[in-house]
Design a protein around this motif. Sequence first.
Motif, PDB file in Angstrom:
ATOM      1  N   ARG B 222       4.169  18.401   0.813  1.00  0.00           N
ATOM      2  CA  ARG B 222       3.081  17.443   1.038  1.00  0.00           C
ATOM      3  C   ARG B 222       3.593  16.031   0.828  1.00  0.00           C
ATOM      4  NH1 ARG B 222      -2.149  19.597   0.059  1.00  0.00           N
ATOM      5  NH2 ARG B 222      -2.051  21.816  -0.391  1.00  0.00           N
ATOM      6  N   ILE B 223       2.949  15.063   1.507  1.00  0.00           N
ATOM      7  CA  ILE B 223       3.295  13.658   1.276  1.00  0.00           C
ATOM      8  C   ILE B 223       2.556  13.205   0.014  1.00  0.00           C
ATOM      9  CG2 ILE B 223       3.056  11.307   2.147  1.00  0.00           C
ATOM     10  CD1 ILE B 223       3.510  12.401   4.924  1.00  0.00           C
ATOM     11  N   VAL B 224       3.316  12.752  -0.999  1.00  0.00           N
ATOM     12  CA  VAL B 224       2.686  12.370  -2.258  1.00  0.00           C
ATOM     13  C   VAL B 224       2.739  10.864  -2.498  1.00  0.00           C
ATOM     14  CG1 VAL B 224       2.880  14.562  -3.466  1.00  0.00           C
ATOM     15  CG2 VAL B 224       4.820  12.999  -3.442  1.00  0.00           C
ATOM     16  N   ALA B 225       3.507  10.138  -1.702  1.00  0.00           N
ATOM     17  CA  ALA B 225       3.524   8.690  -1.820  1.00  0.00           C
ATOM     18  C   ALA B 225       3.970   8.101  -0.489  1.00  0.00           C
ATOM     19  CB  ALA B 225       4.465   8.249  -2.932  1.00  0.00           C
ATOM     20  N   ASP B 226       3.401   6.959  -0.121  1.00  0.00           N
ATOM     21  CA  ASP B 226       3.723   6.341   1.160  1.00  0.00           C
ATOM     22  C   ASP B 226       3.406   4.851   1.064  1.00  0.00           C
ATOM     23  OD1 ASP B 226       4.045   5.535   3.746  1.00  0.00           O
ATOM     24  OD2 ASP B 226       2.761   7.069   4.635  1.00  0.00           O
ATOM     25  N   GLY B 227       4.408   4.015   1.245  1.00  0.00           N
ATOM     26  CA  GLY B 227       4.165   2.573   1.167  1.00  0.00           C
ATOM     27  C   GLY B 227       5.473   1.812   1.116  1.00  0.00           C
ATOM     28  N   THR B 228       5.407   0.489   0.933  1.00  0.00           N
ATOM     29  CA  THR B 228       6.636  -0.288   0.808  1.00  0.00           C
ATOM     30  C   THR B 228       7.301   0.099  -0.508  1.00  0.00           C
ATOM     31  OG1 THR B 228       5.564  -2.068  -0.397  1.00  0.00           O
ATOM     32  CG2 THR B 228       5.547  -2.230   1.999  1.00  0.00           C
ATOM     33  N   PRO B 229       8.608  -0.143  -0.647  1.00  0.00           N
ATOM     34  CA  PRO B 229       9.273   0.191  -1.912  1.00  0.00           C
ATOM     35  C   PRO B 229       8.564  -0.459  -3.094  1.00  0.00           C
ATOM     36  CG  PRO B 229      10.893  -0.421  -0.262  1.00  0.00           C
ATOM     37  CD  PRO B 229       9.554  -0.651   0.360  1.00  0.00           C
ATOM     38  N   GLU B 230       8.078  -1.706  -2.904  1.00  0.00           N
ATOM     39  CA  GLU B 230       7.389  -2.402  -3.993  1.00  0.00           C
ATOM     40  C   GLU B 230       6.136  -1.636  -4.396  1.00  0.00           C
ATOM     41  OE1 GLU B 230       8.525  -3.977  -1.273  1.00  0.00           O
ATOM     42  OE2 GLU B 230      10.184  -5.074  -2.188  1.00  0.00           O
ATOM     43  N   GLU B 231       5.373  -1.177  -3.405  1.00  0.00           N
ATOM     44  CA  GLU B 231       4.134  -0.454  -3.706  1.00  0.00           C
ATOM     45  C   GLU B 231       4.437   0.875  -4.388  1.00  0.00           C
ATOM     46  OE1 GLU B 231       1.755  -2.131   0.209  1.00  0.00           O
ATOM     47  OE2 GLU B 231       2.308  -0.006   0.098  1.00  0.00           O
ATOM     48  N   VAL B 232       5.388   1.628  -3.794  1.00  0.00           N
ATOM     49  CA  VAL B 232       5.642   2.985  -4.281  1.00  0.00           C
ATOM     50  C   VAL B 232       6.247   2.964  -5.680  1.00  0.00           C
ATOM     51  CG1 VAL B 232       7.015   5.072  -3.925  1.00  0.00           C
ATOM     52  CG2 VAL B 232       5.818   4.023  -2.002  1.00  0.00           C
ATOM     53  N   PHE B 233       7.310   2.158  -5.880  1.00  0.00           N
ATOM     54  CA  PHE B 233       7.954   2.137  -7.193  1.00  0.00           C
ATOM     55  C   PHE B 233       7.166   1.271  -8.184  1.00  0.00           C
ATOM     56  CE2 PHE B 233      11.714   2.890  -4.374  1.00  0.00           C
ATOM     57  CZ  PHE B 233      11.891   4.207  -4.751  1.00  0.00           C
ATOM     58  N   GLY B 234       6.371   0.301  -7.656  1.00  0.00           N
ATOM     59  CA  GLY B 234       5.596  -0.582  -8.523  1.00  0.00           C
ATOM     60  C   GLY B 234       4.537   0.175  -9.303  1.00  0.00           C
ATOM     61  N   ASP B 235       3.975   1.209  -8.680  1.00  0.00           N
ATOM     62  CA  ASP B 235       2.973   2.028  -9.350  1.00  0.00           C
ATOM     63  C   ASP B 235       3.698   3.121 -10.133  1.00  0.00           C
ATOM     64  OD1 ASP B 235       0.885   3.589 -10.137  1.00  0.00           O
ATOM     65  OD2 ASP B 235      -0.147   3.573  -8.199  1.00  0.00           O
ATOM     66  N   ARG B 236       4.069   2.804 -11.391  1.00  0.00           N
ATOM     67  CA  ARG B 236       4.935   3.712 -12.156  1.00  0.00           C
ATOM     68  C   ARG B 236       4.338   5.112 -12.345  1.00  0.00           C
ATOM     69  NH1 ARG B 236       7.979  -0.190 -11.491  1.00  0.00           N
ATOM     70  NH2 ARG B 236       9.207  -1.147 -13.146  1.00  0.00           N
ATOM     71  N   GLU B 237       3.017   5.151 -12.577  1.00  0.00           N
ATOM     72  CA  GLU B 237       2.377   6.449 -12.820  1.00  0.00           C
ATOM     73  C   GLU B 237       2.474   7.332 -11.593  1.00  0.00           C
ATOM     74  OE1 GLU B 237      -1.679   6.291 -14.229  1.00  0.00           O
ATOM     75  OE2 GLU B 237      -1.032   4.923 -15.829  1.00  0.00           O
ATOM     76  N   LYS B 238       2.167   6.745 -10.442  1.00  0.00           N
ATOM     77  CA  LYS B 238       2.179   7.503  -9.194  1.00  0.00           C
ATOM     78  C   LYS B 238       3.609   7.944  -8.859  1.00  0.00           C
ATOM     79  CE  LYS B 238      -0.043   7.366  -4.770  1.00  0.00           C
ATOM     80  NZ  LYS B 238      -0.283   6.462  -3.646  1.00  0.00           N
TER      81      LYS B 238
END
Lengths: 280, 296
Positions: B222-238
Amino acid sequence: MFKDIAFGQYYPVDSVIHRLDARIKLVLTVMFVVAIFFVNTYFGFMLTAAFLLLVILLARLPMLSVLKSVRAVLFIVVFAAVINLFMINEGTVLWSWKSLHITDTAVHTTIKMTLRLVLLISGASLLSLTTTPVEISDGMESLMKPLKFIKVPVHDIAMIMSIALRFIPTLFEETGKIVSAQKARGASFDTGGLIARAKALLPVLIPLFVNSFRRADELAFAMDARCYNATDKRTKMKVMKLRVADVIAFFVVTAFFVAILLDRYYFVGALDKLMFGGLV
Amino acid sequence: MSAISIKNLTYVYSKKTPYEKKALDNVSLQIEEGEFVGLVGATGSGKSTLIQHFNGLIRKQEGEVVVDGLDASKKKSLKNLRFRVGMVFQYPEYQLFEDTVAKDVAFGPKNMKLPKDEIDRRVRRAMEVVGLPYDEFAGRSPFELSGGEKRRAAIAGVIAMEPRILVLDEPVAGLDPAGRREILELILKLKAEVSPTVVMVSHYMDDLAETASRIVALKDGRIVADGTPEEVFGDREKAAEAGLDLPTAAKIVDALAARGISLEKTVVTRRALVNGLVKYRKDKSDGNTKAGDENV
């Protein structure tokens, strides 16, 4: 295209048959194969089929997995059947067209030969379906032990065999990868004439060979690094022991073998006449 | 029109056997032309299965796959599809087979049935782009090249088809740091000069943070994260939930935060980290001067 070649791939469930000693299974498989060549009555084939069915049920295998092994040799079976049907000229002619004749003997021989082949392949595939390759080669090594007295390097042969068996799935996987990669570059393997197709395989075979040599080299290094040498004093991690179930299995197959011999040499087809009357 | 459009894709390996495994579970994904997508996920998360759908190496079981306007499930469009989607597999150097580099690179264009001078042009261009000068390497055997050269020769073999979309499966696996940098630079060059859309599978978060414009993370099909590197890694919990490792820059940000130096969580590249630190020092010295002024 290479997916369905996995002939009698080990089917991982726990069953009485799976747990049998590999040596016993090897010996019994050979016995079964020999027995099949003594069968020449319909009663005998029914007995063999019933016996196979019993083993399949005990081994908790789906019928499909056994039939798959038969599918692998289907072409040979059909080819042999057709040749037999038209080539045997003894007996009364049932049907003829120009120079082709089908006689009643031909029909019977064809049916029997087809049954024999199908049962033979199914029976043999039961061994590999219920025994891991490692167990098989361990069993072989153990059975070949007496040959040591005439200076046959039994252990080396067994080692070569287990390595070869071990790398069959790896090679299949590798072949799949290379095929995919060349397909991605627009290679096609199922168009054109025979020569075109053979040529199309080169981009797969060359990397496959190169990689196999590389792998063999690496494996030899790794074995050497662990001081591998085939001395007599090596011990086994899993020591094979005969259990009650193995003895029972041996007697069951022996009983089957005797029944087949009796049917052939004592009753001489009498049971067929009894069951099928005038048909045979 | 999206470069790649995937809707509700589900794929199961070895259906109805004890080896049955669901590799993709209702995956939907749109990739636009010009994007650089970094595909991440643990081994067995379905990355390889997904990318092999892009050029029809795996035929879809359920769902919809449209690539560059071509329906990937149609047998007729398969060949065309494979020329439009260049696929560089893991360890591509193990697929070299011809006796010279030039012949190997020409394999793809030849299968496209291009005229001879066009094949020559493409082979020359591809070899020059990957940094294997034609005059020096054309006649050499691919088996006597060095590891990095072999890999570049193999990549040349794919881009000689001049695909619109380039898909790379762990292109830097097994390379030393210098080789890794070379290949990454090459990929960016290829994106600019040959294939405007790139999908790269990688386990190196640093590489992805530096190069990708978008990160897509897979977990258990399943896709569990999708976004710019800043968005994806910026949200530490996700990111932690998705099982993602952080880029070094983001790890440094966290370590600094533990020491009381707080920077933006969206700092994921070296450059952003340096900028952030410079800004921090400037703010602090400005603050100090201010505080000093008050003291006086």
